[in-house]
Design a protein around this motif. Sequence first.
Motif, PDB file in Angstrom:
ATOM      1  N   VAL A  59       0.821  -1.220   0.000  1.00 48.72           N
ATOM      2  CA  VAL A  59       0.000   0.000   0.000  1.00 48.72           C
ATOM      3  C   VAL A  59       0.851   1.265   0.000  1.00 48.72           C
ATOM      4  N   HIS A  60       2.135   1.136   0.303  1.00 47.61           N
ATOM      5  CA  HIS A  60       3.029   2.291   0.190  1.00 47.61           C
ATOM      6  C   HIS A  60       3.323   2.619  -1.269  1.00 47.61           C
ATOM      7  N   GLU A  61       3.208   1.598  -2.135  1.00 50.63           N
ATOM      8  CA  GLU A  61       3.397   1.802  -3.574  1.00 50.63           C
ATOM      9  C   GLU A  61       2.118   2.353  -4.210  1.00 50.63           C
ATOM     10  N   ASP A  62       0.976   1.807  -3.814  1.00 47.96           N
ATOM     11  CA  ASP A  62      -0.316   2.302  -4.281  1.00 47.96           C
ATOM     12  C   ASP A  62      -1.343   2.045  -3.186  1.00 47.96           C
ATOM     13  N   PRO A  63      -2.134   3.051  -2.827  1.00 51.01           N
ATOM     14  CA  PRO A  63      -3.075   2.894  -1.713  1.00 51.01           C
ATOM     15  C   PRO A  63      -4.136   1.813  -1.919  1.00 51.01           C
ATOM     16  N   LEU A  64      -4.420   1.436  -3.156  1.00 55.61           N
ATOM     17  CA  LEU A  64      -5.407   0.384  -3.403  1.00 55.61           C
ATOM     18  C   LEU A  64      -4.810  -1.014  -3.269  1.00 55.61           C
ATOM     19  N   GLY A  65      -3.479  -1.098  -3.206  1.00 54.15           N
ATOM     20  CA  GLY A  65      -2.832  -2.395  -3.030  1.00 54.15           C
ATOM     21  C   GLY A  65      -2.665  -3.203  -4.300  1.00 54.15           C
ATOM     22  N   TYR A  66      -2.840  -2.561  -5.461  1.00 54.42           N
ATOM     23  CA  TYR A  66      -2.661  -3.235  -6.749  1.00 54.42           C
ATOM     24  C   TYR A  66      -1.907  -2.323  -7.705  1.00 54.42           C
ATOM     25  N   ARG A  67      -1.277  -2.968  -8.689  1.00 61.49           N
ATOM     26  CA  ARG A  67      -0.616  -2.234  -9.754  1.00 61.49           C
ATOM     27  C   ARG A  67      -0.787  -2.997 -11.059  1.00 61.49           C
ATOM     28  N   ALA A  68      -0.745  -2.260 -12.149  1.00 63.76           N
ATOM     29  CA  ALA A  68      -0.820  -2.860 -13.484  1.00 63.76           C
ATOM     30  C   ALA A  68       0.590  -2.888 -14.060  1.00 63.76           C
ATOM     31  N   VAL A  69       0.956  -4.021 -14.642  1.00 65.85           N
ATOM     32  CA  VAL A  69       2.260  -4.173 -15.269  1.00 65.85           C
ATOM     33  C   VAL A  69       2.014  -4.304 -16.771  1.00 65.85           C
ATOM     34  N   PHE A  70       2.541  -3.344 -17.532  1.00 68.56           N
ATOM     35  CA  PHE A  70       2.377  -3.305 -18.981  1.00 68.56           C
ATOM     36  C   PHE A  70       3.657  -3.832 -19.630  1.00 68.56           C
ATOM     37  N   PHE A  71       3.532  -4.855 -20.477  1.00 69.33           N
ATOM     38  CA  PHE A  71       4.667  -5.456 -21.166  1.00 69.33           C
ATOM     39  C   PHE A  71       4.675  -4.973 -22.610  1.00 69.33           C
ATOM     40  N   LEU A  72       5.799  -4.415 -23.031  1.00 69.88           N
ATOM     41  CA  LEU A  72       5.920  -3.864 -24.379  1.00 69.88           C
ATOM     42  C   LEU A  72       6.252  -4.956 -25.380  1.00 69.88           C
ATOM     43  N   ARG A  73       5.851  -4.716 -26.615  1.00 70.76           N
ATOM     44  CA  ARG A  73       6.180  -5.644 -27.695  1.00 70.76           C
ATOM     45  C   ARG A  73       7.675  -5.579 -27.967  1.00 70.76           C
ATOM     46  N   GLU A  74       8.240  -6.713 -28.265  1.00 75.26           N
ATOM     47  CA  GLU A  74       9.657  -6.786 -28.629  1.00 75.26           C
ATOM     48  C   GLU A  74       9.755  -6.929 -30.135  1.00 75.26           C
ATOM     49  N   ASP A  75      10.678  -6.205 -30.748  1.00 75.02           N
ATOM     50  CA  ASP A  75      10.904  -6.354 -32.186  1.00 75.02           C
ATOM     51  C   ASP A  75      11.451  -7.744 -32.503  1.00 75.02           C
ATOM     52  N   ASP A  76      12.244  -8.267 -31.598  1.00 75.59           N
ATOM     53  CA  ASP A  76      12.838  -9.583 -31.767  1.00 75.59           C
ATOM     54  C   ASP A  76      12.232 -10.513 -30.724  1.00 75.59           C
ATOM     55  N   GLU A  77      11.447 -11.474 -31.147  1.00 75.40           N
ATOM     56  CA  GLU A  77      10.780 -12.394 -30.223  1.00 75.40           C
ATOM     57  C   GLU A  77      11.778 -13.214 -29.409  1.00 75.40           C
ATOM     58  N   ARG A  78      13.032 -13.282 -29.837  1.00 73.07           N
ATOM     59  CA  ARG A  78      14.045 -14.043 -29.115  1.00 73.07           C
ATOM     60  C   ARG A  78      14.727 -13.202 -28.041  1.00 73.07           C
ATOM     61  N   ALA A  79      14.310 -11.970 -27.878  1.00 75.53           N
ATOM     62  CA  ALA A  79      14.935 -11.082 -26.902  1.00 75.53           C
ATOM     63  C   ALA A  79      14.834 -11.694 -25.506  1.00 75.53           C
ATOM     64  N   GLU A  80      15.923 -11.618 -24.765  1.00 74.58           N
ATOM     65  CA  GLU A  80      15.951 -12.213 -23.429  1.00 74.58           C
ATOM     66  C   GLU A  80      15.413 -11.270 -22.363  1.00 74.58           C
ATOM     67  N   THR A  81      15.400  -9.996 -22.629  1.00 75.52           N
ATOM     68  CA  THR A  81      14.855  -9.051 -21.667  1.00 75.52           C
ATOM     69  C   THR A  81      13.468  -8.626 -22.116  1.00 75.52           C
ATOM     70  N   CYS A  82      12.678  -8.206 -21.165  1.00 77.20           N
ATOM     71  CA  CYS A  82      11.313  -7.789 -21.469  1.00 77.20           C
ATOM     72  C   CYS A  82      11.126  -6.363 -20.963  1.00 77.20           C
ATOM     73  N   GLU A  83      10.822  -5.470 -21.857  1.00 70.30           N
ATOM     74  CA  GLU A  83      10.564  -4.084 -21.481  1.00 70.30           C
ATOM     75  C   GLU A  83       9.171  -4.006 -20.870  1.00 70.30           C
ATOM     76  N   MET A  84       9.054  -3.259 -19.777  1.00 65.01           N
ATOM     77  CA  MET A  84       7.769  -3.127 -19.105  1.00 65.01           C
ATOM     78  C   MET A  84       7.728  -1.825 -18.324  1.00 65.01           C
ATOM     79  N   PHE A  85       6.519  -1.421 -17.945  1.00 71.45           N
ATOM     80  CA  PHE A  85       6.360  -0.310 -17.020  1.00 71.45           C
ATOM     81  C   PHE A  85       5.174  -0.602 -16.126  1.00 71.45           C
ATOM     82  N   VAL A  86       5.152   0.055 -14.968  1.00 69.70           N
ATOM     83  CA  VAL A  86       4.155  -0.225 -13.936  1.00 69.70           C
ATOM     84  C   VAL A  86       3.377   1.056 -13.640  1.00 69.70           C
ATOM     85  N   VAL A  87       2.050   0.900 -13.463  1.00 72.56           N
ATOM     86  CA  VAL A  87       1.181   2.015 -13.083  1.00 72.56           C
ATOM     87  C   VAL A  87       0.343   1.560 -11.891  1.00 72.56           C
TER      88      VAL A  87
END
Length: 103
Positions: free
Chosen positions: A33-61
Amino acid sequence: MNHVHAAALLKNPFSSKNWEKNIRQVSVEPCDVHEDPLGYRAVFFLREDDERAETCEMFVVGASYLAQREYNLTKAGYVAPMTQKAIGLIEGKIGTRLPVELA
């Protein structure tokens, strides 16, 4: 419209009405709840140009910011289908609609 100008429009992320066209998936997870008062967050995963990419770009709201995000994007003329999906998932978990502060 000349060919060069048309190509530039296709590369401009602001020319699409779908603000989130580069997002491939969204998930909802509990958070402190220190991160968000509702106790939940959304994690958005971005598309990768290369499907074999080992890292995954993301952001949290944080859940309490999602309705405002959707409102602001809609007001600017964009659609945000993945934000709408996250809102639906979180509203299902908390059993009520997310608030929007109209500023």
